[in-house]
Write a protein that holds these residues in place. Structure first.
Motif, short mmCIF file in Angstrom:
data_model
loop_
_atom_site.label_atom_id
_atom_site.label_comp_id
_atom_site.label_asym_id
_atom_site.label_seq_id
_atom_site.Cartn_x
_atom_site.Cartn_y
_atom_site.Cartn_z
N UNK A 50 0.85 -1.20 0.00
CA UNK A 50 0.00 0.00 0.00
C UNK A 50 0.89 1.25 0.00
N UNK A 51 0.44 2.31 -0.69
CA UNK A 51 1.28 3.52 -0.77
C UNK A 51 1.36 4.27 0.55
N UNK A 52 2.28 5.22 0.61
CA UNK A 52 2.40 6.10 1.78
C UNK A 52 1.07 6.82 1.99
N UNK A 53 0.76 7.08 3.24
CA UNK A 53 -0.53 7.74 3.47
C UNK A 53 -0.42 9.24 3.19
N UNK A 54 -1.61 9.82 2.96
CA UNK A 54 -1.72 11.20 2.48
C UNK A 54 -1.00 12.21 3.38
N UNK A 55 -1.18 12.04 4.69
CA UNK A 55 -0.59 13.00 5.65
C UNK A 55 0.93 12.99 5.56
N UNK A 56 1.50 11.81 5.36
CA UNK A 56 2.96 11.68 5.26
C UNK A 56 3.46 12.35 3.98
N UNK A 58 2.05 14.71 2.26
CA UNK A 58 1.88 16.16 2.39
C UNK A 58 3.03 16.76 3.22
N UNK A 59 3.36 16.10 4.31
CA UNK A 59 4.44 16.61 5.19
C UNK A 59 5.78 16.61 4.45
N UNK A 294 3.01 10.12 13.33
CA UNK A 294 2.59 10.12 14.74
C UNK A 294 1.50 11.14 15.05
N UNK A 295 1.06 11.91 14.03
CA UNK A 295 -0.05 12.84 14.28
C UNK A 295 -1.35 12.04 14.33
N UNK A 296 -2.40 12.67 14.84
CA UNK A 296 -3.68 11.96 14.97
C UNK A 296 -4.16 11.45 13.61
N UNK A 297 -4.03 12.34 12.60
CA UNK A 297 -4.49 11.98 11.25
C UNK A 297 -3.60 10.88 10.67
N UNK A 298 -2.29 11.02 10.87
CA UNK A 298 -1.36 10.02 10.37
C UNK A 298 -1.63 8.65 10.99
N UNK A 299 -1.87 8.63 12.30
CA UNK A 299 -2.15 7.37 12.99
C UNK A 299 -3.42 6.71 12.45
N UNK A 302 -2.52 5.26 8.92
CA UNK A 302 -1.68 4.05 8.90
C UNK A 302 -2.44 2.86 9.52
N UNK A 303 -3.32 3.16 10.48
CA UNK A 303 -4.08 2.06 11.09
C UNK A 303 -5.04 1.43 10.08
N UNK A 304 -5.53 2.25 9.16
CA UNK A 304 -6.38 1.71 8.09
C UNK A 304 -5.59 0.69 7.26
N UNK A 305 -4.34 1.05 6.93
CA UNK A 305 -3.50 0.15 6.13
C UNK A 305 -3.19 -1.14 6.89
N UNK A 306 -2.88 -0.99 8.17
CA UNK A 306 -2.58 -2.17 8.98
C UNK A 306 -3.81 -3.07 9.08
N UNK A 307 -4.98 -2.43 9.21
CA UNK A 307 -6.23 -3.18 9.26
C UNK A 307 -6.41 -4.01 7.98
N UNK A 308 -6.05 -3.39 6.88
CA UNK A 308 -6.18 -4.07 5.58
C UNK A 308 -5.30 -5.33 5.54
N UNK A 309 -4.04 -5.18 5.97
CA UNK A 309 -3.14 -6.33 5.97
C UNK A 309 -3.63 -7.40 6.97
N UNK A 310 -4.10 -6.93 8.14
CA UNK A 310 -4.55 -7.89 9.15
C UNK A 310 -5.80 -8.66 8.69
#
Ligand code: PLP
Length: 397
Positions: A50-56, A58-59, A294-299, A302-310
């Motif tokens: 999965x690609x890098x998340x949007x918040x990352x 952008x930063x 580690x920001x709220x949005x970033x977390x 990334x948790x969505x991606x981890x959920x996908x793999x899990x």
């Protein structure tokens, strides 16, 4: 003129060549050549998809723009990492009631480098204790240094979670939880037994937490510092590779507590000296991207991606359970470690799976002698492929 004879580090000659992934690639390409119409699905990959998340993203974009201005440009940064990222890591631990000092956090370009480099601060005369099967980096980095290696058996009897043996003494102990390749995860009591043992015998634990973000069960620690006393006997290695898709972006962090005093010397001070001498830090742009994780949005992202793999891992686990195949992992980990059916060897099962279900996995024998007869499946693929692969696998006899 006298000709000198340069000596190499001949410990390197003791390294065994690893043919695991090259043999897999060769077998797959031969199969595809023979059957070009067949679609082969890989459940062998240890890399994220999965690609890098949007918040990352952008930063990092903002950091690039900042670097292009006179005021925002930065050259060399602190070798141990920028304060903003260390603060983010501190807060990440604080959320789990672990308090860290800023100087205990070292930002790295990933766990692999630090797992190897940390050995600089330990004598070659130390003995190391390594689980078998294992992530090969622990073994090879110690062979390069010529250290004596003892192995502890991870097997079906102990659910691939070896526990301390009072009769075995080693100075440096490697633990990896959630484990690669087995996907097995230590619970609190088990990790406490390891911490107590290390404190009793004066050993240091090198704790590889590269997959901590996959842990969902409250009873399985995501950090060894959840265990009392661990700050006196453990260094923890973390990575954003699997947590946030940073395998190509490269960023991690290593925790070296100030309480680690061995041989009357602070390991934190030794590691700082090592890093300031041999490392020039992680790029500013990457550290800004890591901070965003580690920001709220970033977390949340990334948790969505981890959920996908899990969820992929759950689908694989469910299929294996229905088929009556023994396995560990797949719950708090992206890996599933299964026992090859019908007493097949790891490579026999590899060929069998490729030919009968067009699925590629990783033979357990490639990770150590106890991996023989076992097989690793990874959940880092895409959902459709996982579902198709499981439909196929459930039809084989
Ligand atoms: N530790 C384990 C157990 C791994 O499986 C990996 C990567 O596959 C690493 C460390 C390396 O991670 P990084 O990409 O941060 O170097």
């Amino acid at each position: 003129m006298e000709v000198l004879k340069l000596q190499i580090n001949d410990n390197y000659l003791n390294l065994k060549d690893s043919y695991l992934f090259s043999t897999i690639a060769k077998k797959v390409s031969q199969y595809k050549e023979k059957y070009p119409e067949k679609k082969v699905i890989s459940l062998g990959i240890g890399d994220v998809t999965l690609p890098l998340c949007e918040t990352v993203v952008e930063a990092m974009k903002n950091a690039v723009l900042e670097m292009g201005t006179k005021e925002g440009f930065r050259g060399y940064g602190p070798e141990q990492g920028y304060g903003f990222l260390k603060l983010a890591v501190m807060n990440y631990y604080k959320d789990r009631n672990i308090s860290l000092d800023e100087n205990e956090i070292f930002i790295s370009d990933g766990a692999k480098s630090d797992l190897g480099n940390i050995l600089d601060i330990f004598s070659q005369d130390n003995t190391v204790l390594i689980p078998d099967p294992v992530y090969p980096v622990y073994v090879d980095t110690n062979i390069m240094a010529g250290r004596k290696i003892l192995y502890m058996d991870a097997n079906e009897e102990n659910n691939f979670l070896p526990m301390p043996d009072k009769n075995i003494k080693a100075d440096i102990i490697y633990l990896c939880s959630p484990n690669n390749p087995t996907g097995a995860v230590y619970n609190k009591n088990q990790l406490k037994a390891w911490v107590d043992y290390a404190l009793d015998c004066g050993a240091i634990i090198l704790f590889d937490a590269a997959y901590e973000a996959f842990i969902q069960d409250k009873d399985c620690p995501r950090s060894i510092y959840e265990i009392e006393g661990a700050k006196k006997c453990a260094i923890e290695f973390c990575s954003l590779s699997k947590t946030a898709g940073f395998t190509g972006t490269r960023c991690g962090y290593t925790i070296v507590p100030n309480a680690l005093i061995f041989d009357n010397t602070s390991l934190n001070k030794l590691w700082l000296r090592r890093q300031t001498t041999k490392f020039n830090g992680v790029p500013y742009i990457i550290q800004r991207g890591a901070e965003a994780v580690f920001t709220e949005k970033g977390q949340k992202e990334i948790k969505e991606n981890i959920k996908y793999y899990l969820e992929n891992a759950r689908i694989i686990s469910e299929t294996l359970s229905k088929m009556g195949i023994w396995f560990v992992g797949g719950k708090n980990s992206p890996y599933i470690w299964l026992k090859c059916p019908n007493n097949m060897s790891s490579w026999e099962f590899f060929d069998y799976l490729l030919e009968n279900a067009n699925i590629v996995g990783t033979p357990g024998a490639g990770f150590g002698k106890n991996g023989e007869g076992f097989f690793r499946l990874s959940s880092f693929g895409n959902r459709e492929d996982v579902i198709k692969a499981m439909e196929k696998i459930s039809t084989i006899k």
